[in-house]
Design a protein around this motif. Structure first.
Motif, mmCIF file in Angstrom:
data_model
loop_
_atom_site.group_PDB
_atom_site.id
_atom_site.type_symbol
_atom_site.label_atom_id
_atom_site.label_comp_id
_atom_site.label_asym_id
_atom_site.label_seq_id
_atom_site.Cartn_x
_atom_site.Cartn_y
_atom_site.Cartn_z
ATOM 1 N N ASP A 86 15.878 48.792 48.040
ATOM 2 C CA ASP A 86 14.460 48.550 47.779
ATOM 3 C C ASP A 86 14.198 47.258 47.005
ATOM 4 N N GLU A 87 15.234 46.472 46.734
ATOM 5 C CA GLU A 87 15.085 45.196 46.030
ATOM 6 C C GLU A 87 15.484 44.041 46.938
ATOM 7 N N VAL A 88 15.250 42.828 46.470
ATOM 8 C CA VAL A 88 15.635 41.625 47.214
ATOM 9 C C VAL A 88 17.152 41.640 47.401
ATOM 10 N N PRO A 89 17.644 41.481 48.626
ATOM 11 C CA PRO A 89 19.090 41.541 48.862
ATOM 12 C C PRO A 89 19.840 40.463 48.075
ATOM 13 N N ASP A 90 20.951 40.850 47.483
ATOM 14 C CA ASP A 90 21.831 39.932 46.776
ATOM 15 C C ASP A 90 23.172 40.617 46.599
ATOM 16 N N ALA A 91 24.201 39.839 46.385
ATOM 17 C CA ALA A 91 25.537 40.365 46.138
ATOM 18 C C ALA A 91 26.195 39.501 45.067
ATOM 19 N N ALA A 92 27.008 40.155 44.240
ATOM 20 C CA ALA A 92 27.767 39.468 43.197
ATOM 21 C C ALA A 92 29.174 40.035 43.217
ATOM 22 N N ALA A 93 30.171 39.161 43.265
ATOM 23 C CA ALA A 93 31.556 39.607 43.296
ATOM 24 C C ALA A 93 32.364 38.875 42.240
ATOM 25 N N PHE A 94 33.220 39.637 41.540
ATOM 26 C CA PHE A 94 34.171 39.041 40.606
ATOM 27 C C PHE A 94 35.450 38.803 41.394
ATOM 28 N N ILE A 95 35.845 37.540 41.519
ATOM 29 C CA ILE A 95 36.918 37.147 42.436
ATOM 30 C C ILE A 95 37.980 36.338 41.708
ATOM 31 N N GLU A 96 39.235 36.606 42.054
ATOM 32 C CA GLU A 96 40.361 35.796 41.591
ATOM 33 C C GLU A 96 41.001 35.148 42.812
ATOM 34 N N VAL A 97 41.242 33.846 42.716
ATOM 35 C CA VAL A 97 41.849 33.106 43.822
ATOM 36 C C VAL A 97 43.072 32.375 43.284
ATOM 37 N N ARG A 98 44.198 32.578 43.940
ATOM 38 C CA ARG A 98 45.437 31.874 43.592
ATOM 39 C C ARG A 98 45.880 31.050 44.800
ATOM 40 N N ASP A 99 46.454 29.883 44.516
ATOM 41 C CA ASP A 99 46.956 29.000 45.568
ATOM 42 C C ASP A 99 48.480 29.048 45.529
ATOM 43 N N ALA A 106 50.715 28.536 36.751
ATOM 44 C CA ALA A 106 49.399 27.886 36.716
ATOM 45 C C ALA A 106 48.293 28.943 36.688
ATOM 46 N N PRO A 107 47.177 28.605 36.072
ATOM 47 C CA PRO A 107 46.050 29.550 36.085
ATOM 48 C C PRO A 107 45.500 29.689 37.503
ATOM 49 N N PRO A 108 44.721 30.736 37.753
ATOM 50 C CA PRO A 108 44.134 30.888 39.092
ATOM 51 C C PRO A 108 43.282 29.679 39.466
ATOM 52 N N ALA A 109 43.182 29.407 40.752
ATOM 53 C CA ALA A 109 42.321 28.326 41.235
ATOM 54 C C ALA A 109 40.859 28.649 40.943
ATOM 55 N N PHE A 110 40.554 29.952 40.903
ATOM 56 C CA PHE A 110 39.204 30.403 40.573
ATOM 57 C C PHE A 110 39.302 31.814 40.025
ATOM 58 N N ARG A 111 38.493 32.095 39.008
ATOM 59 C CA ARG A 111 38.378 33.453 38.465
ATOM 60 C C ARG A 111 36.987 33.571 37.871
ATOM 61 N N GLY A 112 36.147 34.387 38.504
ATOM 62 C CA GLY A 112 34.795 34.547 37.984
ATOM 63 C C GLY A 112 33.873 35.188 38.997
ATOM 64 N N TRP A 113 32.599 35.227 38.637
ATOM 65 C CA TRP A 113 31.572 35.819 39.493
ATOM 66 C C TRP A 113 31.080 34.800 40.499
ATOM 67 N N MET A 114 30.905 35.242 41.739
ATOM 68 C CA MET A 114 30.228 34.455 42.775
ATOM 69 C C MET A 114 28.984 35.227 43.180
#
Length: 137
Positions: A86-99, A106-114
């Motif tokens: 019943d609200e405006v569509p949206d999505a939020a994901a907490f993602i970790e990306v390793r190369d 090394a730390p992840p290439a990305f770690r956070g909310w998208m």
């Protein structure tokens, strides 16, 4: 410039993105936005991955806490939340990306909310790949 825009987005979003909770508690964690922000936890994320060298776009279905591979990246969705119907569509994901080409320590290439509705607010900065969240299911 991107960091300024992201900080402005966080200030405008307020508690919806700035703090997270577990059900039944008032303490924070990295599992998702708070219940009062009207986010609903989902079990999988639909991601769009781009190989900038070949211009290949791939849609990935990633189950929470199950790694998926795209090129040299290993992508793990830790939490995926969507707005109620019943609200405006949206999505939020907490993602970790390793190369796999990076050093193991090394730390992840990305770690956070998208965020689906603000893909430039917090994005993977990689010379070969681009990644964004499309939806949580």
């Amino acid at each position: 410039m991107r960091r300024v825009a992201f900080l402005m987005l966080l200030a405008l979003a307020g508690p919806a993105l700035g703090q997270v909770t577990n059900p039944g508690t008032s303490q924070g964690s990295d599992q998702g936005p708070p219940a009062e922000a009207a986010w609903v936890r989902k079990r999988s994320a639909q991601l769009q991955a781009l190989d900038k060298v070949t211009a290949r776009i791939t849609v990935l279905d990633a189950t929470v806490d199950q790694p998926v591979r795209f090129g040299t990246l290993t992508i793990t969705v830790r939490a995926c939340n969507a707005r109620p119907p019943d609200e405006v569509p949206d999505a939020a994901a907490f993602i970790e990306v390793r190369d796999s080409l990076a050093e193991p320590s090394a730390p992840p290439a990305f770690r956070g909310w998208m965020l689906a509705n603000a893909p430039a607010a917090h994005m993977l900065e990689h010379p070969v790949y681009d990644l964004r969240i499309l939806d949580c299911r």
